[in-house]
Design an enzyme around this catalytic site. Structure first.
Site: not given
Ligand SMILES: Cc1ncc(COP(=O)(O)O)c(C=O)c1O
Length: 374
Positions: A35, A132, A309, A261
């Site tokens: 998955k 769940r 990023m 940054y």
């Protein structure tokens, strides 16, 4: 050369599956859980590699995941473990996948959707403590099994549960869950020996032979990561995913100058900084700021400054360590005698190894290395 890429060693996945199969040898079958795009490794290549290593089943969570596997030519039983919408039921059955039921309404919807002449294969889920999916009521679960056995549109295939604390060695809750599961499924198994009882994830497979039953569902361990967050070597598991980038820039940074940054790194001595083009836009999380190393030519260097990023910055030290533009940088995996494990990054981030590989974003291309399945 790619700016950043993940290399998936399919021989490692096959070897991990062989290792897990040896653990359950002669008793249980193994479902390889692929998955979430194979925990970030690529679902199709992971399924193929797992089958090459002897996986008997493939397990996913979403109907679309089963369809994608079938479209890629994956054969054999596929179990969809997750909740399905009414639309997804027909997609799942159309892919010839097994589905999991825990309410009468869902089971009837499955029966109504089953193609004529091809009974829908159903597993009934008892919630023994995960809280769940699944029914907590063994009588409801019994009734579902009976209905799946009797209805011509349905085929009762499996009885399942899922553990909440298998990865906490020595805890008392997993044995409790197992006991609850066995109390429900043993009489059914005695009456219907073909029913497949399954409960164990990777941790339970490694921890508790009594939980192996007829089928184990292993995800994290097939990718060579340790379900207990420890060094996978100790469990005989080989990490399958390597993450590399390259040195895009090398520049001097004088004492007092800053990098990145927020100026979170200010050099306290003259040093040399390498810029490596990978960042949180690739899934290299900002939370790793000041908390991760990289490997270049078999040597370990600290990342410094804020993860941005698209880039991270690395302190090469005052002499620059002979590193030049174009050198390969390993962010996850082995280089020479040094290793960076998903478990190390998970510890730095306060998360689990699952999230490290699942969190790699699509901007990072995955390539395959090794093996006949390449
Ligand atoms: C129902 C179920 N079974 C098995 C697994 C595989 O677990 P693991 O990756 O810990 O082996 C999962 C994954 O979360 C799951 O949800």
């Amino acid at each position: 050369m790619e700016r950043a890429q993940a290399t998936i060693d399919i021989d490692a996945i096959a070897a991990n599956v062989r290792r897990l199969r040896a653990t359950v040898a002669g008793k249980a079958a193994l479902a390889a859980v692929v998955k979430a795009d194979g925990y970030g490794h690529g679902a199709v290549r992971s399924a193929r590699a797992a089958q090459a290593g002897g996986a008997d089943w493939i397990a996913v969570v979403a109907a679309k995941e089963a369809v994608d596997l079938r479209d890629a030519g994956i054969t054999g039983p596929i179990l969809i473990m997750g909740a399905l919408t009414p639309d997804e039921i027909s997609v799942a059955l159309g892919a010839g996948a097994d589905v999991v039921a825990w309410t009468p309404e869902f089971l009837e919807a499955v029966a109504a959707t089953a193609p004529t002449g091809r009974p829908a294969r159903v597993h009934v889920k008892l919630d023994t403590g995960m809280g769940r999916l699944g029914t907590r009521d063994p009588r409801v679960a019994d009734a579902l099994v009976r209905r799946a056995i009797e209805a011509p549109e349905l085929q009762a295939v499996g009885l399942m549960t899922h553990f909440a604390t298998a990865d906490e060695r020595g805890d008392a809750f997993m044995p409790e869950q197992l006991e609850r599961f066995l109390a429900w499924c043993e009489p059914l198994k005695a009456a219907h020996p073909d029913l497949v009882r399954h409960a164990a994830n990777s941790a339970a497979t490694l921890r508790e032979p009594a939980a192996h039953l007829d089928l184990v569902r292993c995800g994290i361990a097939i990718y060579g990561m340790d379900p207990f967050g420890e060094d996978p070597d100790a469990a005989g598991l080989r990490p399958a995913l390597g993450l590399t980038s390259y040195v895009a820039a090398v520049k001097a940074c004088a004492a007092g100058q800053s990098v990145g940054y927020g100026r979170r790194f200010v050099a306290d001595q003259d040093t040399v900084i390498a810029t490596v083009p990978i960042g949180y836009g690739d899934g290299w999380r900002r939370g790793l700021t000041g908390a991760a190393d990289v490997l270049i030519a078999g040597r370990r260097f600290p990342q410094v400054g804020t993860v941005s990023m698209d880039n991270v910055t690395v302190d090469l030290g005052p002499d620059g360590a002979g590193v030049t533009v174009g050198d390969e940088v390993t962010l996850l995996g082995r280089d020479g005698d040094e290793r960076i494990l998903a478990e190390d990054l998970a510890a730095a981030l306060g998360t689990i190894n699952y999230e490290v590989t699942c969190g790699l974003l699509p901007r990072v291309p995955r390539v395959t290395s090794g093996g006949a399945a390449a």
